[in-house]
Design an enzyme around this catalytic site. Structure first.
Site, PDB file in Angstrom:
ATOM      1  N   VAL A 124       0.816  -1.212   0.000  1.00  0.00           N
ATOM      2  CA  VAL A 124       0.000   0.000   0.000  1.00  0.00           C
ATOM      3  C   VAL A 124       0.852   1.265   0.000  1.00  0.00           C
ATOM      4  CG1 VAL A 124      -0.212   0.349   2.502  1.00  0.00           C
ATOM      5  CG2 VAL A 124      -2.165   0.880   0.997  1.00  0.00           C
ATOM      6  N   ALA A 202       4.719  -8.681   1.273  1.00  0.00           N
ATOM      7  CA  ALA A 202       5.486  -7.735   0.453  1.00  0.00           C
ATOM      8  C   ALA A 202       6.849  -8.309   0.060  1.00  0.00           C
ATOM      9  CB  ALA A 202       5.649  -6.399   1.164  1.00  0.00           C
ATOM     10  N   ASP A 256       1.620  -4.274  13.024  1.00  0.00           N
ATOM     11  CA  ASP A 256       1.472  -3.462  11.806  1.00  0.00           C
ATOM     12  C   ASP A 256       0.172  -2.670  11.897  1.00  0.00           C
ATOM     13  OD1 ASP A 256       2.242  -2.411   9.363  1.00  0.00           O
ATOM     14  OD2 ASP A 256       1.477  -4.090   8.181  1.00  0.00           O
TER      15      ASP A 256
END
Length: 362
Positions: A124, A202, A256
């Site tokens: 993101v 990621a 997170d």
């Protein structure tokens, strides 16, 4: 796991753990019911209490984030600033310098996640702000004279020399948002790379002929891995496989977490994009995960209930192991003489009843 012991605290430190019946009559006593554990330590906290660190780069913003997470047992954390401009990154570091000087409860330092990451694995993060690391950036990353500084970067884009310079300056360097191959990541570990940010996320998946960052993480015994145990970011089976490969002594729970933690918010804005909070997930309109709707107490419960781990092991993953990663295990992560009295009281269902930071209760 001990029973029938007292925790004797003076000047914010633990003096001893004598049997409760051996306490002297002159000692002020308070009885607590439940499980007293070392306070949780979270090295990846983007926001909380309605505040996102990227948007509110002030001491009060940091204080709000820390207070929101304290309600869920987190007594030590690294507010996390994600990919943004050089100017705002410098402002975030300066705000952290002030927060550390002001001794904001629970704040251990800063986590800078990006902007030196792979556009291929940006998640993101805003691609407009992704950039190579320059000398000016190195100066900002090494500017704090106290507290911990953690930097998440893509080793294949940053280079070994920069990683070595950061490590030599005392900065903790993690690989994340990376498309690097196995050999590159392993070589980075030899040059000071200390860990991996939100393992599996990621980064390319592990493959038989191309193990990539995940394979490097599991094959380097002295590196640490952050795990998001929310049932959304990584499957429970993949987490169990990682722990079977590496063990848990270098696995640490992270959240997170975003601004919604500790609030009833149904969404928030991130770099002009609306992030929606639905069914325990935070996503953009197209379904891209945008941080997590997780707190550390929930991560602890999930690790016991979903992953089938023993509670003592999970409590280490939430306290002592991140303390070791931060090189703070000489004073945090244990209930032991000489350690800071950062504590969390849990009930039978592992929900938080109370916390103490430096012996002061909330």
């Amino acid at each position: 796991m001990l029973d029938g012991r007292a925790v004797v605290i003076e000047n914010g430190r633990i003096l001893g753990l004598p049997p409760a019946q051996d306490l002297g009559a002159g000692i002020e006593q308070r009885r607590v019911e439940g499980l007293l554990a070392p306070g949780f330590i979270d090295v990846q906290v983007n926001g909380g209490g309605g505040v996102l660190y990227n948007d509110v780069r002030t001491v009060e913003g940091i204080r709000t984030i820390a207070a929101a997470h304290r309600a869920f047992g987190t007594t030590g954390l690294l507010p996390t600033f994600i990919t943004d401009t050089r100017e705002t990154m410098a402002e975030a570091v300066d705000a952290m310098r002030q927060a550390l000087a002001a001794r904001v409860p629970g704040v251990l330092g800063i986590h800078l996640e990006g902007p030196f990451i792979s556009p291929e694995r940006k998640g993101v993060h805003n691609p407009a702000f992704i950039r190579p690391m320059k000398e000016e950036d190195l100066a900002i990353l090494t500017a704090l004279s106290e507290g911990c500084t953690l930097v998440t970067l893509a080793p294949e884009r940053t280079g070994l020399a920069a990683i070595a310079r950061l490590a030599a300056a005392g900065v903790l360097v993690c690989a994340g948002h990376t498309a690097g191959d196995y050999a590159t990541i392993v070589e980075a570990a030899r040059h000071g790379l200390r860990g991996f940010t939100h393992l599996y996320n990621a980064m390319p998946p592990l493959a038989g002929r191309d193990p990539g960052p995940v394979g490097a993480a599991l094959d380097t015994p002295d590196t640490w891995c952050g795990l998001i145990v929310d049932g959304h970011h990584v499957s429970d089976a993949a987490l169990r496989v990682a722990m079977a490969a590496k063990g848990t002594e270098h696995m640490m729970l992270v959240t997170d977490a975003m601004a919604v933690t500790g609030t009833d918010l149904t969404g928030f804005e991130l770099h002009g994009r609306t992030i929606y909070r639905r069914d325990g997930r935070l996503t953009t309109a197209d379904g891209t995960l945008a941080g997590s709707d997780l707190d550390m107490a929930s991560a602890v419960r999930n690790s016991v209930q979903r992953l089938g781990l023993g509670l003592p092991e999970v409590l280490r993953m939430a306290s002592l192991i991140p303390a070791r990663f931060l090189r703070l295990d000489h004073e945090l992560g244990r209930i032991a003489p000489g350690y800071r009295a950062d504590l969390v009281l849990l009930d039978e269902s592992l929900h938080v009843r109370q916390t103490w930071i430096g012996g002061s209760s909330n």
